[in-house]
Structure formats: C-alpha cells, structure tokens
Design a protein around this motif. Structure first.
Motif, PDB file in Angstrom:
ATOM      1  N   LYS A 153       0.835  -1.366   0.037  1.00  0.00           N
ATOM      2  CA  LYS A 153       0.239   0.031  -0.028  1.00  0.00           C
ATOM      3  C   LYS A 153       0.927   1.164  -0.037  1.00  0.00           C
ATOM      4  CE  LYS A 153      -3.788   2.447   2.606  1.00  0.00           C
ATOM      5  NZ  LYS A 153      -4.500   2.620   3.659  1.00  0.00           N
ATOM      6  N   ASP A 154       2.078   1.167   0.901  1.00  0.00           N
ATOM      7  CA  ASP A 154       2.818   2.324   0.739  1.00  0.00           C
ATOM      8  C   ASP A 154       3.475   2.556  -0.381  1.00  0.00           C
ATOM      9  OD1 ASP A 154       4.398   4.252   1.922  1.00  0.00           O
ATOM     10  OD2 ASP A 154       6.038   2.956   2.253  1.00  0.00           O
ATOM     11  N   LYS A 155       3.798   1.588  -1.138  1.00  0.00           N
ATOM     12  CA  LYS A 155       4.330   1.764  -2.495  1.00  0.00           C
ATOM     13  C   LYS A 155       3.520   2.394  -3.656  1.00  0.00           C
ATOM     14  CE  LYS A 155       6.959  -0.400  -6.295  1.00  0.00           C
ATOM     15  NZ  LYS A 155       7.709  -1.897  -6.652  1.00  0.00           N
ATOM     16  N   ASP A 156       1.945   1.687  -3.516  1.00  0.00           N
ATOM     17  CA  ASP A 156       1.211   2.306  -4.259  1.00  0.00           C
ATOM     18  C   ASP A 156       0.788   3.837  -4.162  1.00  0.00           C
ATOM     19  OD1 ASP A 156       0.817  -0.333  -5.451  1.00  0.00           O
ATOM     20  OD2 ASP A 156      -1.036  -0.765  -4.137  1.00  0.00           O
ATOM     21  N   LEU A 157       0.807   4.261  -2.869  1.00  0.00           N
ATOM     22  CA  LEU A 157       0.487   5.597  -2.700  1.00  0.00           C
ATOM     23  C   LEU A 157       1.824   6.477  -3.079  1.00  0.00           C
ATOM     24  CD1 LEU A 157      -0.483   5.345   1.031  1.00  0.00           C
ATOM     25  CD2 LEU A 157      -2.005   5.884  -0.867  1.00  0.00           C
ATOM     26  N   PHE A 158       3.133   5.764  -2.973  1.00  0.00           N
ATOM     27  CA  PHE A 158       4.229   6.670  -3.556  1.00  0.00           C
ATOM     28  C   PHE A 158       4.158   6.808  -4.952  1.00  0.00           C
ATOM     29  CE2 PHE A 158       8.307   5.658  -5.956  1.00  0.00           C
ATOM     30  CZ  PHE A 158       8.795   6.955  -5.505  1.00  0.00           C
ATOM     31  N   LEU A 159       3.691   5.741  -5.565  1.00  0.00           N
ATOM     32  CA  LEU A 159       3.442   5.843  -7.248  1.00  0.00           C
ATOM     33  C   LEU A 159       2.276   6.800  -7.561  1.00  0.00           C
ATOM     34  CD1 LEU A 159       3.865   2.216  -8.309  1.00  0.00           C
ATOM     35  CD2 LEU A 159       5.756   3.813  -8.596  1.00  0.00           C
ATOM     36  N   GLN A 160       1.336   6.734  -6.766  1.00  0.00           N
ATOM     37  CA  GLN A 160       0.194   7.683  -6.929  1.00  0.00           C
ATOM     38  C   GLN A 160       0.945   9.214  -6.806  1.00  0.00           C
ATOM     39  OE1 GLN A 160      -3.259   7.463  -4.454  1.00  0.00           O
ATOM     40  NE2 GLN A 160      -2.923   9.476  -4.050  1.00  0.00           N
ATOM     41  N   ASP A 161       1.608   9.485  -6.031  1.00  0.00           N
ATOM     42  CA  ASP A 161       2.262  10.646  -5.875  1.00  0.00           C
ATOM     43  C   ASP A 161       3.249  10.994  -7.097  1.00  0.00           C
ATOM     44  OD1 ASP A 161       1.032  11.488  -3.817  1.00  0.00           O
ATOM     45  OD2 ASP A 161       2.516  11.129  -2.243  1.00  0.00           O
ATOM     46  N   LEU A 162       4.131   9.915  -7.458  1.00  0.00           N
ATOM     47  CA  LEU A 162       5.116   9.882  -8.513  1.00  0.00           C
ATOM     48  C   LEU A 162       4.480  10.381  -9.882  1.00  0.00           C
ATOM     49  CD1 LEU A 162       8.105   9.503  -9.340  1.00  0.00           C
ATOM     50  CD2 LEU A 162       7.428   7.251  -9.737  1.00  0.00           C
TER      51      LEU A 162
END
Length: 299
Positions: A22-31
C-alpha cells in the motif's frame, strides 16, 4: 552490462524503501501526479537571476573559506581572488571526493556563519518566493558543493539520479545556483521531465534497478548522457526544475573550480498533498516537514 563487482555502488542500497504494498502504491500515486513546476510555470525548468551586489554570495563564501582556514587570503589574492581558481590554493586532501561525491570543504559548509545563513534566507525570501503566489517552505540547511578539476578519491562516472529515488516528495521543487561560471564538464547535467519519466518507467519504477544500471550498464549510461544537457550558467543565474528530472555531477576536466548550492522548496498547499510519510533515505531518516528538512516557517 558489466559484471557486478566490488567497485563503488553509487546510489545502490540508498534508494527509497517501502513499508508495505500500500505504501508503494501511494508513492506511485504521488510520483505520477501533475508536475507542480509545470502547473505553475508551464515548463519543467525555469531560469532566474538575481542582483549579486545585493545578495553577494561570493563575498560571503570567500569570508567563510577564510574563517574556516581553508584558504590563505594573501595566496588567494595572488590568484586574482577568483573562486574559479580556488583549487590552486588548496592542499590535495581538501579536494578529494568521497563516495557521496563530497569533499572536506563541502561537508564543512553544512555548518556556516550566521552571515551566510542570513544571505541564504534573503535569497529565498526576496528572490525565490516572489515567483510564487503563496508562501514556500525551504530546505533548512542548503547543500553547498565544491567541484575541483580532476578530483581524486572517487571512481568517476555520471551518477544520474532523481531526488525522488532518495526519498524526496515529488511535490517539491529543486533549485540550483552556481557561484562560478559553469560550462562543459564543470557543470551539472540534467534530463528533461518527459525523458526522465520515460527512463523511470523503463525500469518498472524500480529505483534500485535504475541505480544498478547507472552503476554498471554502459549502454544505459550512454543513453542517459545523450538525453541530457550540461547547464551553461553564470554567477547570478539560477534554475528551478521538477524533482523527478534526472541529473548528475560530471567529472570536472576543465581548469576551473565550480561552486554551487542546491536547495529544495515546497509551497504551503503542496506540503499538504503527501499521500505517505516522506523521509530521507540516509542515516537520519529526516521527515520532509517544517522544522525538520524544511524551514520551521514559510516565507
């Protein structure tokens, strides 16, 4: 690709890590979010200038070097008092780089006199913040870099990176300003926003994989070099760019020292857009929040 060996590892092992899927998904969302600098200025990079008589970084840096006893004032004056010739006034051990691309002088500038600190804040407040419609937070401790001709102690290659891979939020904006003229190999190379995103996508948004390819894949590095430009700038110039843009320091084979400062800023509204907790990937794991990485107050 070269065989991986015991040579310097570049940014490998220092890239951003995730606590969960989930943390990585949120990061990719921001990226993948809209570029803030393009949204504001309709360009991934913006050039600016300032009055060097009103904000005289050169004078303050020379004073700082003298105060820290890196230079002898008389010897420095014998070379015209020009920062471009600073390397001629220093012992070799002062110029050698470590694996973080820093030397003793650069490291010492994490602690500076109140005069230089005040000048830095004046630059952000009177020059940078005026370009935005809202207040900005700024990097509490700016990064000064001293790059001398033909430095030793470092296995040179173009170590391309983006601040995002080192934990930075994609909502901030990078600022780079030289205190000497920059040209050819004594300058920074930078890649356009679109080309940078294309390279990041080609690595499956895996920054550890990207760091490994930068370190060991010669063909990959040739592509990065072809798609990047070396910034030609003068004292009094600065550039702002999207933090996702790939950039790197070059092996300085000119006859001139390059001294520069890189800082990050973020607007008040963009500070509220984080989807996750952003921290530096180094030992301190410093959060990108006011009073930590950024200034306590906005200007």
């Amino acid at each position: 690709m070269k065989e991986v060996n015991n040579s310097p590892r570049g940014h490998m092992g220092a890239t951003i890590k995730f606590s969960s899927h989930k943390d990585k998904d949120l990061f990719l969302q921001d990226l993948k979010s809209q570029s803030q600098i393009i949204d504001i200025f309709n360009s991934w990079k913006v050039h600016g200038s300032y009055n060097t008589k009103e904000i005289n970084f050169k004078k303050a840096i020379i004073s700082e070097l003298t105060q820290k006893k890196f230079i002898n004032q008389e010897l420095f004056e014998n070379y015209g008092g020009r920062l471009e010739k600073l390397h001629l006034c220093l012992n070799e051990d002062m110029k050698n780089l470590d694996e973080s691309e820093q030397n003793k002088i650069s490291i010492s500038f994490y602690e500076t006199s109140s005069k230089l600190k005040d000048l830095y804040i004046k630059f952000v407040k009177n020059i940078v913040s005026k370009k935005f419609s809202e207040k900005v937070y700024f990097q509490a401790i700016p990064t000064f870099r001293f790059h001398f001709p033909n430095q030793k102690g470092y296995n040179w290659n173009d170590r391309y990176h983006t601040d995002i891979m080192l934990g930075h939020p994609p909502y901030e904006i990078n600022i780079w300003l030289p205190f000497t003229s920059t040209y050819k190999s004594n300058s920074m190379r930078i890649t356009s926003y679109e080309d940078s995103l294309s390279v990041i996508r080609s690595c499956g948004y895996d920054f550890e994989k990207f760091a490994e390819r930068v370190q060991y894949d010669d063909e990959f590095c040739k592509i990065l070099r072809r798609n990047s430009i070396s910034l030609e700038m003068d004292y009094g110039d600065f550039i702002m760019f999207d933090p996702r843009c790939l950039h790197c320091t070059q092996n300085n084979i000119t006859n001139d020292t390059r001294i520069s400062m890189d800082i990050r800023i973020i607007t008040e509204k963009n500070l509220e857009k984080y989807s996750r907790d952003y921290r530096t990937t180094g030992r301190k794991k410093m959060p990108f929040t006011p009073g930590n990485y950024f200034s306590k107050e906005s200007v």
